[in-house]
Write a protein that holds these residues in place. Structure first.
Motif, PDB file in Angstrom:
ATOM      1  N   TYR A 113      88.034  71.743  24.012  1.00  0.00           N
ATOM      2  CA  TYR A 113      86.587  71.923  24.163  1.00  0.00           C
ATOM      3  C   TYR A 113      86.261  73.375  24.513  1.00  0.00           C
ATOM      4  O   TYR A 113      85.305  73.952  23.974  1.00  0.00           O
ATOM      5  N   GLU A 114      87.072  73.968  25.384  1.00  0.00           N
ATOM      6  CA  GLU A 114      86.875  75.370  25.757  1.00  0.00           C
ATOM      7  C   GLU A 114      87.094  76.285  24.563  1.00  0.00           C
ATOM      8  O   GLU A 114      86.331  77.233  24.332  1.00  0.00           O
ATOM      9  N   TYR A 162      91.936  67.520  25.908  1.00  0.00           N
ATOM     10  CA  TYR A 162      90.580  67.579  25.343  1.00  0.00           C
ATOM     11  C   TYR A 162      89.804  68.755  25.935  1.00  0.00           C
ATOM     12  O   TYR A 162      89.140  69.499  25.207  1.00  0.00           O
ATOM     13  N   GLU A 163      89.889  68.931  27.256  1.00  0.00           N
ATOM     14  CA  GLU A 163      89.142  70.018  27.909  1.00  0.00           C
ATOM     15  C   GLU A 163      89.584  71.384  27.388  1.00  0.00           C
ATOM     16  O   GLU A 163      88.756  72.287  27.200  1.00  0.00           O
ATOM     17  N   ARG A 169      81.814  68.110  27.882  1.00  0.00           N
ATOM     18  CA  ARG A 169      83.057  68.456  28.578  1.00  0.00           C
ATOM     19  C   ARG A 169      83.925  67.237  28.889  1.00  0.00           C
ATOM     20  O   ARG A 169      85.131  67.345  29.038  1.00  0.00           O
ATOM     21  N   ASN A 170      83.310  66.070  28.987  1.00  0.00           N
ATOM     22  CA  ASN A 170      84.053  64.850  29.321  1.00  0.00           C
ATOM     23  C   ASN A 170      84.260  63.922  28.129  1.00  0.00           C
ATOM     24  O   ASN A 170      84.599  62.750  28.307  1.00  0.00           O
ATOM     25  N   LYS A 177      92.737  63.852  28.807  1.00  0.00           N
ATOM     26  CA  LYS A 177      91.515  64.568  29.164  1.00  0.00           C
ATOM     27  C   LYS A 177      91.779  66.061  29.346  1.00  0.00           C
ATOM     28  O   LYS A 177      90.955  66.899  28.983  1.00  0.00           O
ATOM     29  N   SER A 178      92.951  66.385  29.877  1.00  0.00           N
ATOM     30  CA  SER A 178      93.308  67.786  30.042  1.00  0.00           C
ATOM     31  C   SER A 178      93.423  68.483  28.688  1.00  0.00           C
ATOM     32  O   SER A 178      92.945  69.616  28.510  1.00  0.00           O
TER      33      SER A 178
END
Length: 567
Positions: free
Chosen positions: A166-167, A162-163, A412-413, A159-160
């Motif tokens: 995403y940013e 991916y975030e 974001r998730n 998830k880190s």
């Protein structure tokens, strides 16, 4: 576990120290006595939102301090080490002061920390489960966060990553949008930046120029005063019957004295050396006097230049360095605007590359969630059976977002929407939890979820704040047994109005308030066995304690004891 809590000047509490034990501690008392205020104080100690309203009327600050004992391998010890907080004998002392103006002062083991750090540490120590969390269960957007909380260990790294992607994608999309939309606005920006850049370049600024000019202006402005001071200093040192003349005579006298007393030789040499040094400094002073000059034209030029720089500061920065940095920034922007087609193509290529990686990470997140959801569903079914919801069917649906453009389906998730579905009766289809569950069912579902989560989070304490609202009878007994189950081998604090829960307590704290000197004060008392029975009887009857309600209370306590022994 929370070993001891001290509260001072908080709401209606003037000063209170409570010691807690392992197992299940139940807090009871009349409405308004201060039970929830104690839980609010713990919440603030763990980094909750503070307010000046919490400070007791007439006092300057509220103080809350808690002593926590943790196991040797508890995650909070590693977190504290990363934050530079020393921990001895697995003990953590959290302290938070709230002032009249709403300021917070936070400490962990005596070290000042930010509210964010206090919250980060506090979240690993205690989980407070109150009635407001029922509302969270009724919000579908919270369902995804609950699944992620359950799968936190497996999800964390993916998830880190991916975030981060995403940013990056969001920044690149924004840049592309800026370059491809609103041609008129871009043309205006180009004109503005070209004008600003030309104005700064024409000024031909150099770093620290303003500081150097101000120093020179000060010197020129005070040149007459400087000349007089230097001239007077020189005249006091050089000339007949002046400083150097007297010192020269002293050297001669000491030279002759040293021929008589050899011990004076070192003193003579020291003063002789000092004479020559002072003489050299005096000649340097004379040269400096001759160089002092007042130049009105130079001063006028400096004033004009400083005024020019000041005009630029008003537009572009508070220092010359900031002005030059701004010029560099708009030069890059201008270059981008003037070659926007090339830039757009570059950004699109970068976005395509990021997008490929983002999709891979999003799929990995979905796979982890689906696997975690299967486990969570199974565990929740087990817990619901123990809470007399044997016929309930619980489902976690993980689906892609539909009806949107591809990039809009990702958030974001990840790319998932998650919602809980339930059927509480045989033969009924699964429906959205937010639309079909009653208050009592919501309480049981949330308790089931918290029971599972508390075993995965490694928390030292769990607090239940009136989670038994809306239940009675055998369901109340099941909830009491479930809360006690969570407390086995750990610590649970529970505010309750149910006699079944109170009967299950290992420790029973009774909260009262009294009035003296026109002020209300909260007090806490640990009940003896007889007092426990009387308090449970009061909870049963609601008004008057009778022999019958006492007998009923004793029966509840005996049933609770039997249940504990069986476990």
């Amino acid at each position: 576990m929370l070993e001891e809590l001290t509260i001072k000047n908080f709401a209606i509490i003037d000063e209170l120290t409570i010691s807690f034990e392992k197992g299940l501690t139940v807090l009871t008392g009349e409405t308004g006595a201060g039970k929830s205020i104690i839980i609010d104080a713990i919440g603030l100690l763990l980094g909750g939102r503070g307010s000046a309203d919490f400070v007791r009327y007439g006092e300057k600050r509220a103080e809350i301090e808690g002593l926590f004992i943790v196991e040797k391998n508890h995650q909070v010890l590693h977190k504290a080490l990363e934050l530079g907080i020393e921990v001895e004998e697995e003990m953590l002392v959290l302290r938070r002061d709230l002032t009249q103006n709403g300021k917070s002062i936070c400490r962990i083991n005596g070290k000042l920390v930010t509210l964010g750090i206090l919250r980060e540490i506090g979240q690993t120590l205690v989980d407070i489960f109150g009635q407001h969390e029922h509302q969270a269960l009724m919000q579908t957007e919270e369902h995804l966060l609950m699944v992620d909380q359950y799968a936190q260990k497996q999800l964390s790294k993916t998830k880190s990553e991916y975030e981060g992607l995403y940013e990056q994608a969001a920044v690149l999309r924004k840049r592309i949008k800026q370059l491809t939309e609103n041609e008129q606005e871009m043309a205006q920006k180009i004109d503005l930046y070209q004008y600003q850049l030309q104005e700064i370049e024409n000024a031909k600024l150099t770093p620290k120029e303003d500081e150097l000019l101000e120093e020179e202006r000060y010197l020129l402005t005070n040149s007459e005063k400087l000349f007089n001071l230097l001239q007077n200093s020189y005249q006091n040192l050089y000339g007949e019957a002046k400083g150097l003349d007297f010192l020269s005579n002293a050297v001669s006298e000491l030279e002759e004295a040293a021929t008589i007393d050899k011990d004076l030789k070192n003193i003579h040499e020291q003063i002789t050396n000092s004479f020559y040094l002072l003489e050299e400094a005096t000649f340097s002073l004379r040269d400096r006097v001759e160089r002092v000059d007042f130049d009105p034209e130079r001063l006028s030029h400096i004033e004009s230049r400083l005024n020019e720089i000041q005009q630029l500061k008003r537009k572009y920065g508070t220092t010359v360095e900031e002005i030059l940095e701004y010029a560099s920034k708009i030069e890059e922007e201008l270059e981008t605007f003037l070659h926007k087609d090339d830039q757009v193509e570059t950004f699109k290529n970068q976005l395509d590359a990021v997008w490929l990686d983002l999709k891979v990470e999003a799929k990995a997140i979905t796979d982890i969630r689906k696997q975690a959801a299967k486990q969570l569903i199974s565990f929740i079914h087990d817990q619901l059976k123990l809470l007399h919801m044997e016929k309930a069917q619980f489902e976690i649906r993980i689906e892609d977002r539909v009806g949107l453009q591809e990039h809009q389906r990702y958030h974001r998730n990840g790319k998932d929407t998650i919602e809980f579905f339930i059927s509480t009766n045989t033969g009924e289809p699964l429906k959205q939890l937010v639309k079909v569950a009653s208050g009592g069912e919501i309480s049981r579902i949330m308790l089931a979820i918290k029971t599972i989560f508390s075993s995965h989070q490694g928390l030292t304490s769990v607090i239940f704040d009136e989670v038994d609202t809306g239940v009675s009878g055998r369901v109340a007994q099941a909830i009491a047994e479930k809360i006690h189950e969570v407390s086995i081998g750990s610590q649970v604090l529970c505010i309750s109005h149910l006699p079944q829960v109170a009967a299950m307590a290992d420790t029973h704290l009774y909260i009262t308030k009294d009035e003296s000197e026109s002020r209300v004060r909260t007090q806490v008392k640990t009940l003896s066995n007889e007092e426990k029975t009387n308090e449970i009887a009061r909870m049963i009857s609601g008004v008057e304690v009778t022999e019958l309600t006492k007998k009923h209370a004793q029966e509840l306590r005996q049933l609770a004891k039997k249940h504990k022994n069986f476990i």
